[in-house]
Every structure is written in structure tokens, then in C-alpha cells.
Design an enzyme around this catalytic site. Structure first.
Site, mmCIF file in Angstrom:
data_model
loop_
_atom_site.group_PDB
_atom_site.id
_atom_site.type_symbol
_atom_site.label_atom_id
_atom_site.label_comp_id
_atom_site.label_asym_id
_atom_site.label_seq_id
_atom_site.Cartn_x
_atom_site.Cartn_y
_atom_site.Cartn_z
ATOM 1 C CG ASP A 90 -2.032 -1.052 0.960
ATOM 2 O OD1 ASP A 90 -1.790 -2.218 1.304
ATOM 3 O OD2 ASP A 90 -3.076 -0.714 0.378
ATOM 4 C CE LYS B 70 -5.941 -5.318 4.197
ATOM 5 N NZ LYS B 70 -6.668 -4.176 4.833
#
Ligand code: MRU
Length: 353
Positions: free
Chosen positions: A238, A249
Site C-alpha cells: 500500500d 494488509k
């Protein structure tokens, strides 16, 4: 290929990822506010995909703007950008895409273009962000295939597939690239509590592609590795800080620690739009905390008693020391990341670094 997100003349259409794999339904977002809500509630999720959604949402919002003068149009534009920026804090692709839209707007305004011309420019830029993302994923797939053993047993966490991008995927792009090169690949998909992106989305994509997929609960990873059943880990990202620390995650860090203990190479696959050189290290990456209900409930069923406190960070940070390489559309970059990631932005040639 999976239609994750597409633009229609008066809407942005996306597959509803909250409902997969039970239902395949599409959501038509008719306003920028609809798109922002879809990002926030995870109708669409995955770092590159939410960047594309934000760009398309901005273009849609401006297409529908009733402003006739450039001043009012510019004020509307900045409001829509702020709305998109407020949706989710961790994935840097979101902010990267908004910045690209802002640059496009500024260049067109500076050139004295009309409101209608600027609308066309914004539409074209959003579509370019979409198309470039698919091309990046395919390039990552081609580079990443090189590090996949001939008889691969790959563990992945969360969903870094076609659904998390404009198409093809980052970590799943590497898997698809290896399969296209004729390698034998079996995948283990961590279920990925609490939102279950691994069980629901990764397994759904891979089964559709005919790639052997075994779903495990997150607490089975250690035993699986101990039994020698995994020889490669590939995950998405991310936000990757300048020193290589990688937010992905929640649970990814645990997988990385286990991979190191069992001497299994741990790779991250992500486009340059996920690398944030302005964030020096993982300590500086903002980590989203989500609703307690994601933890206390599964579907409609309550798991934990009312009154129990909940901690629900959506992401964790894997320190760069755990990462064997970062697979990008410009090749595979290795430690020391503080140098190699900088070089990634400086050069076009696509080879292993
Ligand atoms: O909360 P999510 O589902 O948006 O989180 C997604 C992930 O963590 C993915 O692994 C990451 O965005 C990489 S997607 C190519």
C-alpha cells in the site's frame, strides 16, 4: 480480464468487492461523492485500484460540474480532490493519482483552456492512469516470473490481484506471469482476517484462472512453512517508504517474520506509484484503523461480546530487512533500498537491479 473498474459517460462502474465471491454485482457511481463512498466502504479496494477510482471520480465529478467560469470550476475541482483524499489514508497510490489530476488541471488552466477542454483533459488523464496501471502489472508479471521457482508453492496475503488494480494484479500478476511462462505454480492464499480478501477475492480470481489455490486461515501459515510446503512469498503493498519499509494488509509483517525463520524468500510486488520517497521509513506511514465491527462480526454473525474493546489496524509495516526484493514495472530492486528505489525513478531501462 476481470473488469475491476470502468468509466461510462455518466458513471464510474465497479464490481462490488464486498459481495464477492457469493454475488457478482456492479455498482454504478453517478457522482464523485458516490465514488468516494465506494472507496471508503471498500466496494473497491487495493492500492492501485483506489488510485484509479479516485482519478475517475474526480474526472466524473468535474464532467458533471455546472460551473461555466474557470474560477468556480477550479473551486469545485479542489473540493472534489479533498473529498477523494479523505477516503483512506494508507495507500499512497490514492494521493499519487490525485496529484496527477491536479497537475493535469494546472497545466490545462495555465494554457488558458476552456472548462469543456479541461473536462476532456481530466477524463483522458484518469483513463491513462487506468491503462498505465494494467501495463505496469503486466511488466511486474514478466519481471517477477524470473524469481519464481520452476515448481513453485507461493504463499500470498490479502488480495493483490486484478481486483486490487486496474487489471492483472501485482503479486497475482507475478503468479500469472510465471504461469504464462509455463512454470508449475500452486498458491496458498491466507484468508486475511478481518475482511477476508484472501479467501474471498484472491481465491476467487485464481480459481477463475484455473490456478491451483489452497485457502488457509492466517494462523496456519507457520505450520505450513514448517512442513516445507512454501518456497516463495509474494505480497503487494500500500505504501513503500524510501528505505524499503513496506505497509501492506495487516498480517503481512507476521508472514515476513515466519518466512525469514524458515528461509523462504519474501518479495513485494508494487508499481512505482506505491513507492513514496517523501516518507523516510515505515514509522512515518499513516496506518488506517477501521470499524470495530469488522472484527466483532463476520457477515451478520456476532463473534465477540458487546463491550469487548477492539483494535483494528488495516495495515502493518514490514521492515525492509525482511524483503528479498521489490518487483516493479522497471525491474526488481534490492537492498540497500534507500539507493535502489531512488534509482528506480531515475531510469527507464527495465532490468534486475
Ligand atoms: O484494505 P485493502 O483491501 O484495500 O488492502 C489491500 C492490500 O493491503 C493489498 O495487499 C495492497 O493494496 C496491494 S494491492 C495490489
Amino acid at each position: 480480464m476481470l473488469p475491476t473498474i470502468a468509466r461510462e459517460a455518466d458513471a464510474v462502474v465497479m464490481i462490488d468487492q464486498r459481495k464477492l465471491p457469493a454475488e457478482e454485482v456492479y455498482v454504478r457511481c453517478k457522482t464523485a461523492a458516490d465514488v468516494a463512498r465506494a472507496i471508503k466502504t471498500m466496494v473497491i479496494r487495493g492500492a492501485p485500484a483506489i488510485g484509479v477510482a479516485a482519478a475517475m471520480g474526480i474526472a466524473l465529478g468535474m464532467r458533471k460540474s455546472t460551473a461555466t467560469g474557470t474560477q468556480k470550476f477550479a473551486a469545485d475541482f479542489h473540493k472534489v480532490c479533498e473529498l477523494m483524499a479523505s477516503t483512506r489514508p494508507t495507500a499512497v497510490n490514492l494521493f499519487w493519482a490525485i496529484e496527477r489530476m491536479k497537475r493535469t488541471f494546472a497545466a490545462a488552466a495555465h494554457a488558458g483552456e476552456s472548462v469543456d477542454q479541461i473536462k476532456d483533459r481530466l477524463d483522458a488523464e484518469a483513463q491513462a492512469i487506468h491503462d498505465e496501471d494494467v501495463a505496469s502489472c503486466r511488466a511486474m508479471g514478466a519481471f517477477g516470473a524470473e524469481i519464481v521457482p520452476a515448481d513453485a508453492r507461493i504463499l500470498t496475503h490479502c488480495n493483490a490481484g486484478a481486483l486490487a488494480t486496474a487489471g492483472y494484479g501485482t503479486a497475482l500478476g507475478v503468479i500469472r506471469g510465471a504461469v504464462e511462462k509455463g512454470k508449475r505454480v500452486a498458491v496458498f492464499a491466507d484468508e486475511t482476517r478481518p475482511v477476508l480478501q484472501g479467501a474471498r477475492l484472491t481465491a476467487w480470481e485464481l480459481v477463475r484462472d484455473g490456478i491451483q489455490t489452497t485457502v488457509i486461515t492466517d494462523n496456519m501459515t507457520a505450520a505450513l512453512m514448517r512442513q516445507g510446503k512454501v518456497n516463495l512469498v509474494v505480497v503487494g503493498a500500500d505504501r513503500i517508504a524510501a528505505n524499503g519499509d513496506t505497509a501492506n494488509k495487516i498480517g503481512t509483517y507476521g508472514v515476513a517474520v515466519l518466512a525469514r525463520e524458515h528461509q523462504i524468500p519474501f518479495y513485494v510486488a508494487a508499481p512505482l506509484s506505491t513507492i513514496d520517497l517523501s516518507t523516510p521509513d515505515g514509522e512515518h506511514i499513516p496506518i488506517e484503523e477501521r470499524n470495530a465491527r469488522e472484527v466483532t462480526h463476520v457477515g451478520g454473525s456476532q463473534l465477540a461480546p458487546a463491550g469487548a474493546l477492539v483494535w483494528n489496524p488495516a495495515f502493518d509495516v514490514t521492515p525492509h530487512q525482511f524483503i528479498a526484493g521489490i518487483i516493479t514495472e522497471r525491474g526488481i530492486f534490492r537492498a540497500p533500498y534507500i539507493d535502489s528505489l531512488k534509482r528506480a525513478f531515475e531510469q527507464e531501462p527495465a532490468t534486475t537491479r
